[in-house]
Structure formats: structure tokens, C-alpha cells
Design a protein around this motif. Structure first.
Motif, short mmCIF file in Angstrom:
data_model
loop_
_atom_site.label_atom_id
_atom_site.label_comp_id
_atom_site.label_asym_id
_atom_site.label_seq_id
_atom_site.Cartn_x
_atom_site.Cartn_y
_atom_site.Cartn_z
N GLY A 311 53.39 54.51 44.11
CA GLY A 311 52.71 54.58 44.48
C GLY A 311 52.46 52.93 45.63
O GLY A 311 53.68 53.38 46.04
N LYS A 312 51.45 52.82 45.80
CA LYS A 312 51.41 51.65 46.81
C LYS A 312 50.75 50.50 46.08
O LYS A 312 50.51 50.91 45.60
N ILE A 313 50.84 49.20 46.66
CA ILE A 313 50.89 48.39 46.09
C ILE A 313 49.89 47.89 46.00
O ILE A 313 48.88 47.60 44.94
N SER A 314 48.22 48.98 46.71
CA SER A 314 47.01 48.99 46.49
C SER A 314 46.59 49.80 45.32
O SER A 314 45.58 49.61 44.44
N ASP A 315 47.18 50.04 44.75
CA ASP A 315 47.09 51.02 43.76
C ASP A 315 47.43 50.07 42.20
O ASP A 315 46.89 50.54 41.04
N ILE A 316 48.01 48.94 42.77
CA ILE A 316 48.08 47.89 41.45
C ILE A 316 46.54 47.51 41.28
O ILE A 316 46.11 46.92 41.66
N GLU A 317 46.24 47.27 39.69
CA GLU A 317 44.77 47.11 40.05
C GLU A 317 44.41 45.65 39.37
O GLU A 317 45.04 45.22 38.23
N PHE A 318 44.83 45.65 40.49
CA PHE A 318 44.86 43.57 39.78
C PHE A 318 43.82 42.92 39.26
O PHE A 318 43.41 41.95 38.57
N ASP A 319 42.20 43.90 40.06
CA ASP A 319 41.34 43.47 38.69
C ASP A 319 41.18 43.07 37.26
O ASP A 319 40.79 42.30 36.36
N GLU A 320 41.95 44.18 37.07
CA GLU A 320 42.24 44.46 35.48
C GLU A 320 42.99 43.43 34.83
O GLU A 320 43.26 42.97 33.82
N ILE A 321 43.99 42.79 35.48
CA ILE A 321 45.12 41.83 35.50
C ILE A 321 44.45 40.99 35.34
O ILE A 321 44.76 39.89 34.43
N GLU A 322 43.29 40.29 36.10
CA GLU A 322 42.18 38.54 36.51
C GLU A 322 41.72 39.15 35.05
O GLU A 322 41.94 37.90 34.39
N THR A 323 41.35 40.39 35.50
CA THR A 323 40.25 40.10 34.17
C THR A 323 40.57 40.47 32.40
O THR A 323 40.48 38.88 32.05
N TYR A 324 42.53 40.49 32.36
CA TYR A 324 43.30 40.24 31.31
C TYR A 324 43.61 38.61 30.59
O TYR A 324 43.58 37.95 29.90
N PHE A 325 43.56 38.41 32.22
CA PHE A 325 44.30 36.67 32.43
C PHE A 325 42.64 36.09 31.80
O PHE A 325 42.96 34.44 31.51
N GLN A 326 41.16 36.02 32.01
CA GLN A 326 40.15 35.14 32.11
C GLN A 326 40.06 35.34 30.27
O GLN A 326 40.02 34.34 30.22
N SER A 327 40.29 36.54 30.15
CA SER A 327 40.04 36.56 28.49
C SER A 327 41.50 35.89 27.81
O SER A 327 41.13 35.74 26.27
N ARG A 328 42.38 35.41 28.26
CA ARG A 328 43.19 34.63 27.55
C ARG A 328 43.12 32.92 28.58
O ARG A 328 44.28 32.01 28.20
N LYS A 329 42.18 32.27 29.15
CA LYS A 329 41.72 31.13 29.38
C LYS A 329 42.42 31.06 30.03
O LYS A 329 43.10 29.32 30.10
N VAL A 330 43.17 31.35 30.62
CA VAL A 330 43.69 30.79 31.34
C VAL A 330 42.73 29.55 32.91
O VAL A 330 41.63 30.14 32.70
N TYR A 331 43.53 28.64 33.25
CA TYR A 331 42.75 27.40 34.32
C TYR A 331 42.35 28.10 35.56
O TYR A 331 41.55 28.70 36.18
N CYS A 332 43.47 28.56 35.85
CA CYS A 332 43.51 29.53 37.63
C CYS A 332 45.36 30.49 37.06
O CYS A 332 45.47 29.71 37.25
N LEU A 333 44.31 31.59 37.95
CA LEU A 333 45.59 32.87 38.25
C LEU A 333 46.33 32.81 39.39
O LEU A 333 44.79 33.12 40.34
N LEU A 334 47.66 31.96 40.07
CA LEU A 334 48.10 32.39 41.27
C LEU A 334 49.17 33.39 41.09
O LEU A 334 49.70 33.01 40.31
#
Ligand SMILES: [Mn+2]
Length: 421
Positions: A311-334
Motif C-alpha cells: 500500500g501507499k502512505i496515502s492509504d494510512i487513515e490518518f483521519d481515523e487516527i486523529e479521531t481516536y486521539f481526540q477521543s483520548r482527549k489529547v491536547y494536541c497531536l503532532l
């Protein structure tokens, strides 16, 4: 007497609004501590701002805080760094100075004599001068030209926004000696009869905290007031400044150097090895690793490196990863994926080896056509556009006519004449 030595705040540097906010907060906190500690003055040795003309809200926040210092009768001296310095002299620091919020003590190399005659220091027990950092560092020979007589009854401070060789780690000193890195030698500075009368060399530019006594003189980098990028977030985690106490009178010397760490948010670092994974197993691995950490209200710095198998880097679902960390209440994801690659991409790079730019362009366009990503018409148009854009300014052509010529060619190629009218 005592003073705060603050440097490399880089206000306005982060593109993430949450980080930008912390950056401003760290500055506010350093000023609040300075007021509480009743320092006699504050010295900022460059890169207060990340650019010479920062965004209005950044300037406003900084000006508001500098006003607090003024209300407490604490002068704020400043030198321009390599980021907030501009060759034309246009820096926002001038505006702050005209408003009486700070005193710029950095001088152009040609008029450094102005500093000794600076009226701000007439009735003070201390004296400050400094050189503005330039985009490519400042010239050692110009610094060594310092010809003014210092009053040795005062505590004399020289602010420099540059790299001092002797403070660097051994491995880097080797690089300096080979001529790969520009740096100024402290020993050479101290061999100069005029410069050696300075008591404290207030440094900026290097973002790590480095303090050294060289031949009885203190050379000090407080470290950046706030981490400036991803690697500084994981290495330094927090910002620092110094409070220096010195005695007044005849035998003036440093009594104490206090390191003041500024931690506003906790940082959690997660390092992910992506080798042999595919986009979905990589995502699962990130979630699995994250379970081990307390993340609420923390800065989460994730570094993903290695080569994914399929697969390609662009196939990694970063949106989903971001949503997960939002649910973990991180202050900021870098996230840092600069060393993340895919096998597919590596094969493409291999295939391109030894080929000319034109051959690579042709290959990319043809494979897009084969995969039906583009049509034959679009292929023809792409080739025409590449041709249109592959042009340079003709002798005597002004920027305006050059831009017009390219625009007109493209309008014709894309058949936009009707719309353009
Ligand atoms: Mn800096």
C-alpha cells in the motif's frame, strides 16, 4: 541585582493553534516569574518572534505582556535574532521600541559605538550591548572590531545571537574545525582587550541549555523558551530561561545562575516502527501502543518511521487516527512521518534511477493513463502545460511581462479564453 535572560521564544512559530497558544503562554509565564522574582531587568537575546513581521495577534499578545513589565518598572532589553532580524532593518521590534515597551540594544556592526553612548545606562550599575544575529550568523572579525571603552565598575553584558564554538558538544566542534559549521571562538573573543571586559556573554541561537565558564567569564545559552519543532518537543520537552544574580559595586561578579524550566503541558512521545506493516496493521499498532499511556491533556508526539510492506502512505487513515486521539482527549497531536516510506514508492524511485527528468515525466503520465487516472485528452494537455511552464525570463523582460506571457500561454492551452474575458 538580578535579571532574566530569555531567548529564542519564536512567538508565532507553530502552525497548530494549540501549540501557538502554549508558545505565547510560555512567554507570559516567563514574564510573570520575572515580575514575581523582582528582577531589575529582562534581557531577550534574539528570536523573540519567529519572523520579522509576525501576525497581528502574536504581536498584540506579546505587547500586552511587555506592558506588564513596564508597569512594574522593569526595563526590557532586546537584541534581534536571526529570525526577527531583516536586512532592511524592518522588524516589529522597532514598533515595540517606539511604543516604549522594550529597548533595542543591538547595533549594526558599523555603529556599535552608539551602544556605549546609550543614555539608558548612564545612571545604572550595569551596561548592555549586543549584536543582532543575521541570517547567516555574525562575522567574528566585525565583533573583534569592538573599540569602545567599557566602565569596569559596571556589570557589563554582551548579547550575541550566534554559535560559540566552545559550548558545542565535541562531535560538533570537530565539524566547526573542519569548516563545515560557522562558529565564533570564545577564546578569541577573550583575547580581545576590549571584549574581555564584559562579565557575562548572554547568548541566543542554540536552542539547548549550555552554560560554560571560560577563563573566568560566563557564556550562557538559556535554551529556547519553548520547543520550536517536533524534535525539540521530544528532546527538550520544555522551555527554559535563566535568572542571573550579580553583586553591585567595585568588585562586580556573578553570584548565582538559576535555571527556570517552563513546563506548561506534559509531552508523551510514541515511536512507531512501521517496517513490514501495511496501512491497516500500522493503524492497529498505533492504537495498541497508545493504550499504554495516559494521554489526556498532553501533547502527543508520534513518530512513525520505516517502510510499509504493502500500500501507499496515502492509504494510512490518518483521519481515523486523529479521531481516536481526540477521543483520548489529547491536547494536541503532532505526527512526524518524514522517515516513513512504502515499498511501492521505493520501487518507483529505483525505476527512475538513471533516467532523465523528461523520461520520468513521461513514465508517470503514461502509467496514470494506463491506470485510467487520466484520459488521452488530459495527457495531451499535461504535455502542453509542461511545455508552457518550461520557460525562463527572456533578457530584458520584466517580471510583469514574463508573468503575463506564461498566463496567456496557459489560458490558450486550457482553452480558457472565453472565460478569461
Ligand atoms: Mn532561534
Amino acid at each position: 541585582m538580578k535579571f532574566s535572560h530569555i531567548t529564542d521564544c519564536h512567538l508565532g512559530a507553530w502552525k497548530e493553534p494549540e501549540m501557538q497558544e502554549l508558545n505565547l503562554e510560555s512567554f507570559n509565564k516567563a514574564i510573570d516569574i520575572s515580575i514575581q522574582e523582582k528582577v531589575n531587568f529582562v534581557l531577550i537575546t534574539g528570536d523573540l518572534f519567529d519572523t520579522a513581521i509576525p501576525p497581528i495577534e502574536i504581536i498584540a499578545s506579546c505587547a500586552e505582556k511587555l506592558k506588564n513589565l513596564k508597569e512594574n518598572n522593569i526595563p526590557c532589553y532586546i537584541i534581534a535574532g536571526s529570525h526577527d532580524f531583516s536586512a532592511s532593518g524592518k522588524t516589529i521590534i522597532t514598533v515595540l521600541e517606539k511604543a516604549g515597551l522594550c529597548i533595542n540594544v543591538s547595533y549594526n556592526l558599523s555603529d556599535i559605538s552608539q551602544s556605549v553612548n546609550n543614555k539608558s545606562f548612564l545612571d545604572k550599575n550595569y551596561f548592555i550591548s549586543g549584536l543582532a544575529g543575521k541570517k547567516l550568523g555574525l562575522e567574528q572579525k566585525d565583533l573583534l572590531n569592538f573599540k569602545e571603552e567599557l566602565d569596569e565598575r559596571k556589570f557589563n553584558i554582551l548579547g550575541l545571537h550566534t554559535t560559540i564554538k566552545e559550548l558545542l558538544p565535541k562531535s560538533i566542534i570537530n565539524q566547526v574545525e573542519k569548516g563545515n559549521i560557522d562558529a565564533i571562538s570564545a577564546e578569541e573573543i577573550l583575547r580581545n582587550e576590549k571584549l574581555k571586559k564584559f562579565n557575562y556573554f548572554a547568548l541566543g541561537h542554540i536552542h539547548n541549555q549550555l552554560i560554560k565558564n571560560i577563563n573566568g567569564k560566563i557564556f550562557a545559552y538559556p535554551g529556547a523558551l519553548f520547543p520550536n519543532n517536533f524534535s525539540e518537543i521530544i528532546e527538550n520537552k520544555l522551555g527554559n530561561f535563566l535568572i542571573i544574580t550579580f553583586n553591585e559595586g567595585k568588585d562586580t561578579q556573578i553570584e548565582d545562575i538559576k535555571e527556570i524550566p517552563i513546563e506548561i503541558k506534559k509531552v508523551q512521545f510514541i515511536d512507531i516502527d512501521a517496517n513490514d506493516l501495511n496501512p491497516s496493521s500500522l493503524r492497529e499498532k498505533i492504537f495498541q501502543e497508545a493504550k499504554n499511556f495516559e494521554l489526556e491533556d498532553r501533547i502527543l508526539a508520534i513518530r512513525i518511521q520505516g517502510t510499509i510492506e504493502n500500500g501507499k502512505i496515502s492509504d494510512i487513515e490518518f483521519d481515523e487516527i486523529e479521531t481516536y486521539f481526540q477521543s483520548r482527549k489529547v491536547y494536541c497531536l503532532l505526527k512526524n512521518i518524514s522517515k516513513l516510506e512504502s515499498k511501492e514508492f521505493q520501487i518507483q524511485v529505483k525505476e527512475s534511477e538513471g533516467k532523465t527528468i523528461e523520461e520520468i515525466e513521461e513514465h508517470v503520465i503514461n502509467s496514470a493513463l494506463e491506470q485510467k487516472v487520466i484520459s488521452l485528452d488530459e495527457k495531451t494537455m499535461m504535455n502542453l502545460l509542461i511545455k508552457n511552464l518550461d520557460t525562463e525570463k527572456i533578457d530584458g523582460e520584466t517580471n510583469e511581462t514574463f508573468a503575463n506571457r506564461i498566463t496567456n500561454d496557459i489560458i490558450h492551452t486550457l482553452n480558457l479564453i472565453e472565460i478569461w474575458k
